[in-house]
Design a protein around this motif. Structure first.
Motif, PDB file in Angstrom:
ATOM      1  N   LYS A  81       7.394   7.310 -10.670  1.00  0.00           N
ATOM      2  CA  LYS A  81       6.607   6.318 -11.410  1.00  0.00           C
ATOM      3  C   LYS A  81       6.140   5.246 -10.441  1.00  0.00           C
ATOM      4  CE  LYS A  81      10.456   3.396 -12.864  1.00  0.00           C
ATOM      5  NZ  LYS A  81      11.156   2.797 -13.983  1.00  0.00           N
ATOM      6  N   VAL A  82       4.998   4.663 -10.759  1.00  0.00           N
ATOM      7  CA  VAL A  82       4.435   3.595  -9.924  1.00  0.00           C
ATOM      8  C   VAL A  82       5.102   2.287 -10.328  1.00  0.00           C
ATOM      9  CG1 VAL A  82       2.348   2.334  -9.312  1.00  0.00           C
ATOM     10  CG2 VAL A  82       2.249   4.805  -9.642  1.00  0.00           C
ATOM     11  N   VAL A  83       5.692   1.609  -9.331  1.00  0.00           N
ATOM     12  CA  VAL A  83       6.374   0.343  -9.570  1.00  0.00           C
ATOM     13  C   VAL A  83       5.434  -0.827  -9.282  1.00  0.00           C
ATOM     14  CG1 VAL A  83       8.353  -1.074  -8.887  1.00  0.00           C
ATOM     15  CG2 VAL A  83       8.580   1.398  -8.982  1.00  0.00           C
ATOM     16  N   ASP A  84       4.593  -0.677  -8.240  1.00  0.00           N
ATOM     17  CA  ASP A  84       3.701  -1.760  -7.827  1.00  0.00           C
ATOM     18  C   ASP A  84       2.460  -1.167  -7.171  1.00  0.00           C
ATOM     19  OD1 ASP A  84       2.870  -4.441  -7.204  1.00  0.00           O
ATOM     20  OD2 ASP A  84       3.610  -4.159  -5.160  1.00  0.00           O
ATOM     21  N   SER A  85       1.299  -1.742  -7.449  1.00  0.00           N
ATOM     22  CA  SER A  85       0.038  -1.338  -6.809  1.00  0.00           C
ATOM     23  C   SER A  85      -0.685  -2.573  -6.318  1.00  0.00           C
ATOM     24  CB  SER A  85      -0.886  -0.628  -7.805  1.00  0.00           C
ATOM     25  OG  SER A  85      -0.429   0.643  -8.090  1.00  0.00           O
ATOM     26  N   ARG A  86      -1.254  -2.454  -5.113  1.00  0.00           N
ATOM     27  CA  ARG A  86      -2.080  -3.555  -4.614  1.00  0.00           C
ATOM     28  C   ARG A  86      -3.101  -3.016  -3.619  1.00  0.00           C
ATOM     29  NH1 ARG A  86       2.502  -7.374  -2.173  1.00  0.00           N
ATOM     30  NH2 ARG A  86       3.314  -6.957  -4.209  1.00  0.00           N
ATOM     31  N   PRO A  87      -4.279  -3.641  -3.590  1.00  0.00           N
ATOM     32  CA  PRO A  87      -5.320  -3.182  -2.657  1.00  0.00           C
ATOM     33  C   PRO A  87      -4.967  -3.545  -1.221  1.00  0.00           C
ATOM     34  CG  PRO A  87      -6.092  -5.053  -3.952  1.00  0.00           C
ATOM     35  CD  PRO A  87      -4.735  -4.703  -4.471  1.00  0.00           C
ATOM     36  N   THR A  88      -5.421  -2.716  -0.290  1.00  0.00           N
ATOM     37  CA  THR A  88      -5.265  -2.983   1.142  1.00  0.00           C
ATOM     38  C   THR A  88      -6.603  -2.735   1.827  1.00  0.00           C
ATOM     39  OG1 THR A  88      -4.637  -0.718   1.638  1.00  0.00           O
ATOM     40  CG2 THR A  88      -2.849  -2.245   1.148  1.00  0.00           C
ATOM     41  N   ASP A  89      -6.694  -3.073   3.087  1.00  0.00           N
ATOM     42  CA  ASP A  89      -7.897  -2.811   3.893  1.00  0.00           C
ATOM     43  C   ASP A  89      -9.168  -3.252   3.189  1.00  0.00           C
ATOM     44  OD1 ASP A  89      -6.273  -1.624   5.806  1.00  0.00           O
ATOM     45  OD2 ASP A  89      -6.521   0.377   4.945  1.00  0.00           O
TER      46      ASP A  89
END
Length: 151
Positions: free
Chosen positions: A12-20
């Motif tokens: 399961k996805v716990v955290d998502s954030r954009p990069t680059d």
């Protein structure tokens, strides 16, 4: 996503954030079997835009070449680098948004001329003289007559 620790396919996805600068997403995942956490990166898959040259050869689209050719046409003209960058982005996006992955040099040249005509008429004529390979003064005059007739 397969867990790198136990090989289980459920997580399961716990955290998502954009990069680059928003070009990819970093995701923290937790394995539903062993409860260990790991990181994955999600990127947009982009297909290269290919340019078909007059001799039939193909090469990758090169935005720098596009900008350089427009910069030469706009030499000593009141056209900013930002404006040329905007035009290059518009032209590139036009072809990337199309369903075709190949574009001819003729299509690129025609679109550049169309955009330059709206920005600077002298730059348009300069670009056209190279792009259309004017061989004599008559062909150059014909293009100028068309440009003046549009006003």
């Amino acid at each position: 996503m397969k867990c790198p620790y136990c090989g289980n396919n459920d997580s399961k996805v716990v955290d998502s954030r954009p990069t680059d600068e928003g070009e990819s997403i970093r995701r923290r995942r937790e394995c539903l079997s062993c409860a260990k956490r790991f990181t994955t990166y999600e990127n947009i898959e982009s297909l290269p835009l290919m340019v078909v040259k007059k001799d039939g050869s193909r090469q990758s689209f090169n935005r720098q070449k596009l900008q350089t050719s427009m910069l030469k046409a706009c030499d000593k003209r009141a056209v900013s680098i930002q404006e040329l960058d905007r035009l290059a982005t518009e032209i590139e996006q036009t072809f990337l948004n199309a369903l075709e992955r190949e574009v001819s040099t003729v299509q690129i040249g025609d679109l550049v001329m169309e955009r330059l005509k709206n920005v600077d008429k002298v730059a348009y004529v300069r670009f056209a003289s190279v792009y259309r390979d004017f061989t004599d003064v008559r062909s150059f005059l014909t293009e100028l007559t068309k440009l003046v007739g549009e006003k």
